[in-house]
Design a protein around this motif. Structure first.
Motif, PDB file in Angstrom:
ATOM      1  N   ARG A 107     132.970   7.818  31.641  1.00 43.75           N
ATOM      2  CA  ARG A 107     132.259   7.590  30.382  1.00 43.75           C
ATOM      3  C   ARG A 107     133.194   7.050  29.306  1.00 43.75           C
ATOM      4  NH1 ARG A 107     129.631  12.579  31.621  1.00 43.75           N
ATOM      5  NH2 ARG A 107     131.086  13.654  30.225  1.00 43.75           N
ATOM      6  N   GLN A 108     134.404   7.616  29.234  1.00 44.39           N
ATOM      7  CA  GLN A 108     135.348   7.134  28.238  1.00 44.39           C
ATOM      8  C   GLN A 108     135.769   5.698  28.520  1.00 44.39           C
ATOM      9  OE1 GLN A 108     138.461  10.059  28.414  1.00 44.39           O
ATOM     10  NE2 GLN A 108     137.540  11.331  26.819  1.00 44.39           N
ATOM     11  N   PHE A 109     135.923   5.357  29.786  1.00 44.98           N
ATOM     12  CA  PHE A 109     136.313   3.983  30.119  1.00 44.98           C
ATOM     13  C   PHE A 109     135.186   3.009  29.766  1.00 44.98           C
ATOM     14  CE2 PHE A 109     136.720   0.322  32.913  1.00 44.98           C
ATOM     15  CZ  PHE A 109     138.046  -0.021  32.734  1.00 44.98           C
ATOM     16  N   LEU A 110     133.945   3.393  30.043  1.00 49.09           N
ATOM     17  CA  LEU A 110     132.822   2.502  29.767  1.00 49.09           C
ATOM     18  C   LEU A 110     132.545   2.351  28.284  1.00 49.09           C
ATOM     19  CD1 LEU A 110     130.330   3.574  32.591  1.00 49.09           C
ATOM     20  CD2 LEU A 110     131.865   1.589  32.550  1.00 49.09           C
ATOM     21  N   ASN A 111     133.124   3.202  27.445  1.00 46.84           N
ATOM     22  CA  ASN A 111     132.924   3.098  26.008  1.00 46.84           C
ATOM     23  C   ASN A 111     133.586   1.860  25.416  1.00 46.84           C
ATOM     24  OD1 ASN A 111     131.358   5.393  25.742  1.00 46.84           O
ATOM     25  ND2 ASN A 111     133.107   6.737  25.377  1.00 46.84           N
ATOM     26  N   SER A 112     134.577   1.314  26.114  1.00 50.35           N
ATOM     27  CA  SER A 112     135.286   0.134  25.619  1.00 50.35           C
ATOM     28  C   SER A 112     134.722  -1.110  26.287  1.00 50.35           C
ATOM     29  CB  SER A 112     136.792   0.263  25.895  1.00 50.35           C
ATOM     30  OG  SER A 112     137.461  -0.923  25.540  1.00 50.35           O
ATOM     31  N   ARG A 113     134.082  -1.951  25.512  1.00 48.57           N
ATOM     32  CA  ARG A 113     133.539  -3.185  26.082  1.00 48.57           C
ATOM     33  C   ARG A 113     134.648  -4.134  26.524  1.00 48.57           C
ATOM     34  NH1 ARG A 113     128.576  -4.644  21.856  1.00 48.57           N
ATOM     35  NH2 ARG A 113     127.366  -2.713  22.205  1.00 48.57           N
ATOM     36  N   LEU A 114     135.747  -4.147  25.787  1.00 51.55           N
ATOM     37  CA  LEU A 114     136.852  -5.022  26.158  1.00 51.55           C
ATOM     38  C   LEU A 114     137.444  -4.616  27.503  1.00 51.55           C
ATOM     39  CD1 LEU A 114     138.732  -5.540  22.762  1.00 51.55           C
ATOM     40  CD2 LEU A 114     137.353  -7.199  24.022  1.00 51.55           C
ATOM     41  N   ALA A 115     137.617  -3.299  27.708  1.00 53.42           N
ATOM     42  CA  ALA A 115     138.176  -2.836  28.976  1.00 53.42           C
ATOM     43  C   ALA A 115     137.237  -3.137  30.138  1.00 53.42           C
ATOM     44  CB  ALA A 115     138.470  -1.339  28.903  1.00 53.42           C
ATOM     45  N   VAL A 116     135.951  -2.926  29.931  1.00 53.12           N
ATOM     46  CA  VAL A 116     134.976  -3.227  30.986  1.00 53.12           C
ATOM     47  C   VAL A 116     134.957  -4.725  31.280  1.00 53.12           C
ATOM     48  CG1 VAL A 116     132.531  -3.179  31.586  1.00 53.12           C
ATOM     49  CG2 VAL A 116     133.572  -1.215  30.455  1.00 53.12           C
ATOM     50  N   ASP A 161     145.627  -1.046  28.605  1.00 49.19           N
ATOM     51  CA  ASP A 161     145.680  -0.478  27.254  1.00 49.19           C
ATOM     52  C   ASP A 161     144.633   0.607  27.062  1.00 49.19           C
ATOM     53  OD1 ASP A 161     147.780  -2.060  26.561  1.00 49.19           O
ATOM     54  OD2 ASP A 161     146.572  -3.610  25.587  1.00 49.19           O
ATOM     55  N   HIS A 162     143.439   0.393  27.589  1.00 48.05           N
ATOM     56  CA  HIS A 162     142.397   1.415  27.439  1.00 48.05           C
ATOM     57  C   HIS A 162     142.696   2.641  28.300  1.00 48.05           C
ATOM     58  CE1 HIS A 162     138.651   2.959  26.076  1.00 48.05           C
ATOM     59  NE2 HIS A 162     138.099   2.990  27.271  1.00 48.05           N
ATOM     60  N   LEU A 163     143.259   2.432  29.489  1.00 48.51           N
ATOM     61  CA  LEU A 163     143.659   3.580  30.303  1.00 48.51           C
ATOM     62  C   LEU A 163     144.715   4.409  29.591  1.00 48.51           C
ATOM     63  CD1 LEU A 163     143.861   2.063  33.911  1.00 48.51           C
ATOM     64  CD2 LEU A 163     142.143   3.649  33.011  1.00 48.51           C
ATOM     65  N   ARG A 164     145.593   3.747  28.866  1.00 48.23           N
ATOM     66  CA  ARG A 164     146.611   4.477  28.122  1.00 48.23           C
ATOM     67  C   ARG A 164     145.975   5.339  27.036  1.00 48.23           C
ATOM     68  NH1 ARG A 164     151.089   0.799  25.557  1.00 48.23           N
ATOM     69  NH2 ARG A 164     149.211  -0.043  24.570  1.00 48.23           N
ATOM     70  N   GLU A 165     144.944   4.844  26.387  1.00 45.72           N
ATOM     71  CA  GLU A 165     144.257   5.642  25.375  1.00 45.72           C
ATOM     72  C   GLU A 165     143.537   6.837  25.998  1.00 45.72           C
ATOM     73  OE1 GLU A 165     141.665   3.413  22.952  1.00 45.72           O
ATOM     74  OE2 GLU A 165     143.213   2.053  22.202  1.00 45.72           O
ATOM     75  N   ILE A 166     142.931   6.622  27.158  1.00 41.46           N
ATOM     76  CA  ILE A 166     142.165   7.696  27.783  1.00 41.46           C
ATOM     77  C   ILE A 166     143.079   8.781  28.338  1.00 41.46           C
ATOM     78  CG2 ILE A 166     140.594   8.256  29.675  1.00 41.46           C
ATOM     79  CD1 ILE A 166     139.417   5.484  29.411  1.00 41.46           C
ATOM     80  N   LEU A 167     144.136   8.386  29.019  1.00 42.27           N
ATOM     81  CA  LEU A 167     144.972   9.337  29.744  1.00 42.27           C
ATOM     82  C   LEU A 167     146.063   9.956  28.892  1.00 42.27           C
ATOM     83  CD1 LEU A 167     145.314   7.363  33.094  1.00 42.27           C
ATOM     84  CD2 LEU A 167     143.755   9.241  32.570  1.00 42.27           C
ATOM     85  N   ASN A 168     146.253   9.450  27.682  1.00 35.69           N
ATOM     86  CA  ASN A 168     147.243  10.046  26.782  1.00 35.69           C
ATOM     87  C   ASN A 168     146.526  10.941  25.780  1.00 35.69           C
ATOM     88  OD1 ASN A 168     149.362  10.752  25.151  1.00 35.69           O
ATOM     89  ND2 ASN A 168     150.012   8.654  24.704  1.00 35.69           N
TER      90      ASN A 168
END
Length: 310
Positions: free
Chosen positions: A29-38, A298-305
């Motif tokens: 869910r957190q990953f899908l929140n970022s349109r740029l990452a998706v 970059d988005h994985l870094r935000e989620i996992l940190n």
């Protein structure tokens, strides 16, 4: 002894499995929140599929001499070949090679070198970092001194020195990138392992007299995966960029196994003559590939940190 045997053989409790599933759903869910990452992930997957299916979707085999004709050299985009059989949608180069086909095959080589070297470097560097953080002492000091020495030199300089000694080639480029990248994984995993080694679950594993391999790979490694995943994602883009740079300088893959960097190099001198498509289109494809990977990283870094989570 009975309790220890039950600990080793009993399956994970249902509550732990439910917690793992909940955490995974929350991560998605957190990953899908970022349109740029998706969008970056979708673009990367499409480019991987295009590279895998290159022999099926490419208009021609750009490195089969029987399919090339000098009469088709330097044709601008959307031009027909001199026989009127098919269209060069992205133009052709000096050998009459279809640029779209060359980019698909070049993308295949770039991804093979970047992803393959990143996986091997991750395995080696993570193993060294885990052992350094777990055992400590002289081994830790030795590994860290090697990492410090390695990181004190520019990355491109080390890769050029290795390729100057080994010579250009696909395997040699992979070896050079592995030697360049392993230290980043080792330093990151070692720092995480030092913190995790002081946690309560590691003290519990010590009290149960578990084997070293079980403690490292069953308990310590899974808790070191979040930062490892982040740096591995970023290092894939770094490896692809480094390979392109080396190929542009003539030290990378040979002309029989082209990459996007080599295609850019082949058309560099033609830009002045107005034949921009030979160099610009492969450059745009390389830029899109690297940006898509970096968006995901970059988005994985935000989620996992945890310190960056909102």
């Amino acid at each position: 002894m009975t309790a220890l045997t039950e600990y080793r053989t009993s399956p994970p409790p249902p509550q732990k499995m439910e917690n793992d599933q909940t955490q995974f759903r929350q991560f998605v869910r957190q990953f899908l929140n970022s349109r740029l990452a998706v969008a970056g992930l979708v673009v990367f997957v499409l480019m991987v599929l295009a590279a895998i299916l290159a022999p099926l979707v490419a208009p021609q085999d750009p490195y089969d001499l029987n399919t090339l004709n000098i009469m088709n050299s330097f044709l601008p985009p959307r031009s027909e070949d001199f026989m009127g059989e098919y269209v060069f949608w992205l133009g052709s180069d000096g050998q009459g090679r279809d640029m779209l086909s060359g980019m698909l095959y070049g993308l295949r080589t770039s991804l093979t070198v970047g992803v393959g070297s990143a996986i091997i470097a991750c395995m080696f560097g993570a193993s060294m970092g885990l052992m350094a953080g777990f055992f400590g002492g002289r081994f830790d000091a030795l590994v860290m001194r090697l990492v410090d020495l390695h990181l004190s030199f520019p990355t491109i300089l080390i890769a050029m020195m290795i390729l100057a000694f080994l010579g250009p080639g696909l395997v040699n480029v992979v070896v050079a990138i592995i030697v360049v990248e392993w230290a980043y994984y080792a330093r990151t995993v070692r720092a995480t392992a030092l913190v995790e080694n002081q946690r309560e679950y590691m003290e519990a594993a010590d009290s149960l007299v578990l084997g070293r391999a079980r403690k490292v790979f069953r308990h310590l490694l899974p808790n070191c995966l979040p930062p490892l995943i982040v740096i591995a994602t970023i290092q894939v883009a770094r490896a692809i960029s480094l390979e392109a740079t080396l190929s542009f300088l003539g030290l990378g893959v040979p002309i029989t196994e082209p990459s996007l960097g080599l295609l850019i190099s082949n058309g560099y001198e033609q830009v002045i003559a107005g034949r921009y498509w030979i160099s610009v289109y492969p450059g745009v494809a390389l830029l899109i590939l690297i940006v898509s990977i970096n968006l995901v990283g970059d988005h994985l870094r935000e989620i996992l940190n945890p310190s960056n989570q909102r």
